[in-house]
Scaffold this motif. Structure first.
Motif, PDB file in Angstrom:
ATOM      1  N   THR A 152      23.283 -22.694  21.023  1.00 56.37           N
ATOM      2  CA  THR A 152      23.686 -22.242  22.362  1.00 56.37           C
ATOM      3  C   THR A 152      24.413 -20.897  22.312  1.00 56.37           C
ATOM      4  O   THR A 152      24.118 -19.991  23.096  1.00 56.37           O
ATOM      5  N   ASP A 153      25.366 -20.761  21.364  1.00 60.87           N
ATOM      6  CA  ASP A 153      26.113 -19.502  21.286  1.00 60.87           C
ATOM      7  C   ASP A 153      25.205 -18.335  20.920  1.00 60.87           C
ATOM      8  O   ASP A 153      25.419 -17.214  21.397  1.00 60.87           O
ATOM      9  N   SER A 154      24.196 -18.591  20.089  1.00 58.89           N
ATOM     10  CA  SER A 154      23.269 -17.507  19.718  1.00 58.89           C
ATOM     11  C   SER A 154      22.473 -17.072  20.943  1.00 58.89           C
ATOM     12  O   SER A 154      22.251 -15.870  21.160  1.00 58.89           O
ATOM     13  N   LEU A 155      22.056 -18.020  21.757  1.00 57.46           N
ATOM     14  CA  LEU A 155      21.297 -17.683  22.971  1.00 57.46           C
ATOM     15  C   LEU A 155      22.176 -16.844  23.907  1.00 57.46           C
ATOM     16  O   LEU A 155      21.730 -15.846  24.475  1.00 57.46           O
ATOM     17  N   LEU A 207      18.711 -20.251  30.440  1.00 54.46           N
ATOM     18  CA  LEU A 207      18.693 -19.758  29.056  1.00 54.46           C
ATOM     19  C   LEU A 207      19.263 -20.814  28.095  1.00 54.46           C
ATOM     20  O   LEU A 207      18.654 -21.142  27.074  1.00 54.46           O
ATOM     21  N   MET A 208      20.452 -21.352  28.432  1.00 53.96           N
ATOM     22  CA  MET A 208      21.103 -22.302  27.521  1.00 53.96           C
ATOM     23  C   MET A 208      20.279 -23.571  27.336  1.00 53.96           C
ATOM     24  O   MET A 208      20.283 -24.169  26.261  1.00 53.96           O
ATOM     25  N   SER A 209      19.568 -23.981  28.389  1.00 56.55           N
ATOM     26  CA  SER A 209      18.827 -25.254  28.317  1.00 56.55           C
ATOM     27  C   SER A 209      17.721 -25.206  27.266  1.00 56.55           C
ATOM     28  O   SER A 209      17.317 -26.227  26.720  1.00 56.55           O
ATOM     29  N   VAL A 210      17.270 -23.983  26.965  1.00 56.86           N
ATOM     30  CA  VAL A 210      16.147 -23.826  26.036  1.00 56.86           C
ATOM     31  C   VAL A 210      16.491 -24.378  24.642  1.00 56.86           C
ATOM     32  O   VAL A 210      15.639 -24.971  23.969  1.00 56.86           O
ATOM     33  N   GLY A 211      17.742 -24.188  24.212  1.00 50.28           N
ATOM     34  CA  GLY A 211      18.153 -24.636  22.869  1.00 50.28           C
ATOM     35  C   GLY A 211      17.899 -26.123  22.671  1.00 50.28           C
ATOM     36  O   GLY A 211      17.334 -26.553  21.655  1.00 50.28           O
ATOM     37  N   GLU A 212      18.297 -26.919  23.646  1.00 52.70           N
ATOM     38  CA  GLU A 212      18.127 -28.379  23.536  1.00 52.70           C
ATOM     39  C   GLU A 212      16.654 -28.773  23.652  1.00 52.70           C
ATOM     40  O   GLU A 212      16.206 -29.744  23.042  1.00 52.70           O
TER      41      GLU A 212
END
Ligand code: ADP
Ligand code: ASP
Ligand code: MG
Length: 399
Positions: A52-55, A74-79
């Motif tokens: 998440t922090d990288s995104l 954007l953040m939702s993509v990580g999960e």
């Protein structure tokens, strides 16, 4: 039909190797439970490409031009990536699994982007998969609004997804897998003498989480307490028993901690303390802070002085606002908050005296304090954190 929810954090998902450990835990659970629902966090921590922090770094988060709605997307993509990668691992291991987004798992939220509240869970998609004998792998930390826009549930929110699904599916237990053996008397990263707690009440762990102990999200604890579902914090990388968070504390635990006034120490970093002198229009000033979405913590208001703390990221915003009021002010940055937690401290004389004695012996300056029925928090300089945590841990005999 008995259902187990298993949530795996970022470190558990970090590499192919660690994902094999995750698959083993799911396989073991499948032998005991009729149904297993898995919730995952984004892969790895800052530095890992899809963490998440990288995104957030990709869009220069502190000064981003994106709206909070776009940041959630954007953040939702990580999960989502994480759920697909784990599903692939499970399929390779012969476990019939299926990846879902939060919205796909029926999680509906309000439109309070970045910190949305879940308003409904339609369990149909998950029940359909369970009835087909599949293991659903749900992307944690997210949902969708009624209008189908993606939202996130606040940092660390995959724990919340796990508890909410536990409640909606009437699960027997929710297991939170992470990189430590359970809930400890302090964060082992800053307090080397921290010890595992076998059992703890919802209230104590809620206070710990609310005071910064990142091991579990406070909303996850709140939901599990509301639903009366036991939460178990376990290590993905070994078979230790972990920590049980339940309504009734067993006799065993009472025996071991009976004489202890506090159960744990939590801390929160990246805090700035503001002190505004002189007469300002309190009502307008605090309303403006709220309008700017600045959350304030340890708050003391005197006729001639207001003192409060904020998260470092809001510092520039607060300075701009205070300057608008033309009030003289000072601030101290690089602060942190150390909190002692214990349901037994209520009404006991001398707890504060003990804290002051202990910190002053260690030459740690207390900048501000706050207390509640079962907590006492001290604001100190971040450079003193390790020494203060170790000293308090020893003083209250937690080791
Ligand atoms: P995950 O990615 O698995 O969700 P987190 O980083 O959110 O992991 O939470 C696990 C971390 O919580 C541990 O590595 C530990 O440093 C930290 N932590 C803070 N307070 C505590 C505590 N009281 N007990 C155990 N871990 C704690
Ligand atoms: N990946 C999200 C975060 O870092 C949610 C979580 O890990 O629970 O905050
Ligand atoms: Mg976490």
């Amino acid at each position: 039909m008995n259902i187990l929810i298993q949530k795996f954090g970022g470190t558990s998902m970090a590499t192919e190797e660690t994902r094999k450990n995750v698959a083993d835990k799911i396989m073991e659970a499948k032998k005991i439970y009729d149904n297993v629902v898995v919730v995952v966090s984004a892969i790895g921590r800052l530095g890992a490409p899809y963490a998440t922090d990288s995104l957030l770094h990709l869009v220069n988060y502190k000064n981003t031009k994106l709206s909070s709605k776009e940041i959630d997307l954007l953040m939702s993509v990580g999960e989502i990536i994480s759920s697909l990668v784990l599903t692939n691992t499970l399929l390779e291991s012969g476990i019939d699994a299926c990846a879902l987004t939060g919205g796909g798992a029926g999680i509906i939220t309000d439109d309070n982007y970045n910190s949305a509240d879940v308003i409904n869970i339609n369990t149909e998609p998950l029940m359909k998969l369970l009835n087909e004998g599949k293991v659903p792998v749900v992307a944690g930390f997210q949902g969708v609004t009624i209008g189908n826009d993606v939202t996130t549930l606040g940092r660390g929110g995959s724990d919340t997804t796990a508890s909410l699904l536990g409640e909606a599916l009437n699960a027997s237990e929710v297991e939170i897998y992470t990189d430590v053996d359970g809930i400890m008397t302090a964060d082992p990263r800053i307090c080397k003498s921290a010890k595992i707690i076998d059992e703890i009440s919802y209230n104590e762990v809620f206070q710990m989480a609310g005071s910064g102990a990142k091991v579990i999200h406070p909303r996850a604890v709140e939901v599990a307490r509301r639903a009366g579902i036991p939460l178990i914090i376990k290590n993905t990388f070994n078979n230790s028993k972990g920590t049980s968070i339940k309504r009734h504390i067993g006799v065993e635990r009472k025996k071991t901690i009976e004489d202890k006034l506090i159960t744990s120490i939590a801390h929160k970093t990246n805090i700035t303390q503001f002190s505004i002198k002189g007469d300002i229009d309190d009502e307008n000033f605090f309303t403006d802070l709220a309008r700017e979405n600045v959350s304030i913590d340890i708050i003391n208001i005197f006729p001639e002085r207001k003192v409060f703390t904020i998260d470092d990221v809001c510092k520039d915003k607060v300075i701009r606002l205070i300057e608008k009021y033309e009030a003289p002010y000072t601030f101290i940055d690089d602060c942190c908050k150390v909190t002692i937690i214990g349901e037994k401290i209520t009404g006991v004389p001398g707890v504060m005296a003990k804290i002051i004695r202990c910190l002053s012996k260690s030459s740690v300056e207390i900048l501000q304090t706050a207390d509640s029925l079962s907590t006492i928090a001290c604001l100190i300089k971040e450079k003193d954190l390790v020494i203060a945590a170790e000293a308090l841990h020893k003083e209250f005999m937690l080791g």
